[in-house]
Design an enzyme around this catalytic site. Structure first.
Site, PDB file in Angstrom:
ATOM      1  N   SER A  51     -52.037 -53.645 -18.483  1.00 25.86           N
ATOM      2  CA  SER A  51     -53.389 -53.330 -18.016  1.00 25.86           C
ATOM      3  C   SER A  51     -54.296 -54.545 -18.203  1.00 25.86           C
ATOM      4  CB  SER A  51     -53.953 -52.126 -18.782  1.00 25.86           C
ATOM      5  OG  SER A  51     -53.764 -52.269 -20.168  1.00 25.86           O
ATOM      6  N   ASP A  89     -45.797 -54.983 -23.507  1.00 29.07           N
ATOM      7  CA  ASP A  89     -45.544 -54.211 -22.284  1.00 29.07           C
ATOM      8  C   ASP A  89     -44.837 -55.095 -21.255  1.00 29.07           C
ATOM      9  OD1 ASP A  89     -45.696 -52.094 -20.584  1.00 29.07           O
ATOM     10  OD2 ASP A  89     -47.843 -52.269 -20.182  1.00 29.07           O
ATOM     11  N   GLU A 185     -48.033 -40.675 -19.825  1.00 32.55           N
ATOM     12  CA  GLU A 185     -49.353 -40.967 -19.252  1.00 32.55           C
ATOM     13  C   GLU A 185     -49.735 -39.894 -18.239  1.00 32.55           C
ATOM     14  OE1 GLU A 185     -49.894 -44.935 -17.715  1.00 32.55           O
ATOM     15  OE2 GLU A 185     -51.849 -44.434 -16.850  1.00 32.55           O
TER      16      GLU A 185
HETATM   17  O1  KIV Z   1     -50.705 -51.403 -19.594  1.00 34.39           O
HETATM   18  C1  KIV Z   1     -51.103 -50.459 -20.288  1.00 34.39           C
HETATM   19  O2  KIV Z   1     -52.098 -50.547 -21.002  1.00 34.39           O
HETATM   20  C2  KIV Z   1     -50.345 -49.235 -20.203  1.00 34.39           C
HETATM   21  C3  KIV Z   1     -51.046 -47.977 -20.564  1.00 34.39           C
HETATM   22  C4  KIV Z   1     -51.939 -47.555 -19.462  1.00 34.39           C
HETATM   23  C5  KIV Z   1     -50.069 -46.916 -20.868  1.00 34.39           C
HETATM   24  O3  KIV Z   1     -49.237 -49.248 -19.797  1.00 34.39           O
END
Ligand code: KIV
Length: 306
Positions: A51, A89, A185
């Site tokens: 994000s 992530d 989510e």
């Molecule tokens: O990138 C992020 O912050 C996420 C959340 C929305 C779960 O994947």
């Protein structure tokens, strides 16, 4: 790499929280100061979410985010966090092409200092490969932004019994594949709670109600630093953007009115050095205001002699 602090949260902390019914607190962070703040506030886990593409880089979606974007951000976050458990992530196309690419890219997050990686979707084979390489994985189901086109947009998932059943099956398969945690989510509370109860691993939610094992919120949503849209599940805890804007307006005004900087912000020069400077014929000083009065010349602005 410095040794972990004694108070550092680990996978054991997360598992114990689930066992003891203690909610785990997760927040995203994308840079050093955000990580410091999250750590000082005693959050359990920091997610360096992709994000970041929207919150920090100004993209419309997470799709353009690269591994290099994520690693730069992860390194900064890991430098800023002593105690929180840190999850990196995996961005779009960093795990989809092959098991080898998935493992190599997951490894880059661990080298950057992360404790775990997050992978979107029921990519069981890729996730198993990463888990088998010894890297812990948090799986991400429900609304998965990387496949939002396939989902028909950013839509709440698991709203029918059939859909909820699919998510539960995927969750169980991912747990079997070796996942250490799961993030749901944008799902109704009831199926999310059922999944959390069914699984042995911790199941966290972002917009998945209060029956899961912990909550994730995006830093910028929580702080009032993201203005493009506000999801139903977001709660703003402050309006940091407004506070910052007000501070900047004050700064702009003070500079324009000559109120900043003032004496307390100035560096000093020794008397004798100033004497030398004043005596140097190379410089010519205007004498209207603001210079020490015990000098023969009391310049304010400095102009080069023609
Ligand atoms: O990138 C992020 O912050 C996420 C959340 C929305 C779960 O994947």
């Amino acid at each position: 790499m410095p040794a972990d602090s004694k108070t550092k949260k680990t996978i054991l902390t997360l598992n114990n929280n689930k066992k003891n019914g203690k909610p785990t607190v997760l927040v995203t962070a994308y840079d050093y100061p955000q990580a410091r703040i999250a750590d000082m506030a005693d959050v359990d886990c920091i997610l360096i979410g992709d994000s970041l593409g929207m919150t920090t880089l100004g993209h419309k979606t997470t799709i353009p985010v690269t591994m290099d974007d994520m690693i730069r951000s992860s390194e900064a976050v890991c430098r800023g966090s002593n105690n929180a458990f840190v999850i990196g992530d995996m961005p779009y196309m960093s795990y989809q092409p092959s098991n080898q690419i998935a493992v190599e890219n997951a490894g880059r997050f661990i080298v950057a200092g992360c404790d775990m990686v997050k992978v979107e979707g029921a990519m069981t084979e890729r996730i198993k490969a990463i888990c088998d390489s010894g890297i812990m994985v948090m799986s991400h189901l429900g609304l998965t932004p990387h496949t939002r086109a396939k989902l028909g947009g950013y839509k709440v998932q698991g709203k029918t019994a059939e859909q909820a059943e699919i998510v539960l099956k995927q969750a169980l398969a991912l747990q079997d594949a070796g996942c250490s945690a799961l993030l749901l989510e944008a799902m109704p509370k009831e199926p999310a709670t059922m999944i959390a109860e069914e699984l042995d691993i911790p199941v966290y939610g972002i917009g998945a109600g209060d029956g899961v094992d912990g909550q994730l919120v995006i830093f910028h949503d929580l702080m009032g630093l993201f203005w493009e849209f506000k999801s139903k599940f977001v709660k703003r805890y402050c309006e940091a953007g407004q506070i910052m804007e007000k501070a900047l307006e004050e700064y702009v005004q003070e500079v324009r009115e000559g109120k900043f900087p003032t004496e307390e912000n100035f560096y000093e020069i020794k008397e004798e050095e100033l004497e030398k400077l004043l005596g140097d014929s190379k410089w010519k000083y205007e004498t209207d205001k603001g210079f020490p009065t015990n000098h023969s010349a009391t310049p304010n602005t400095v102009t080069e002699k023609k």
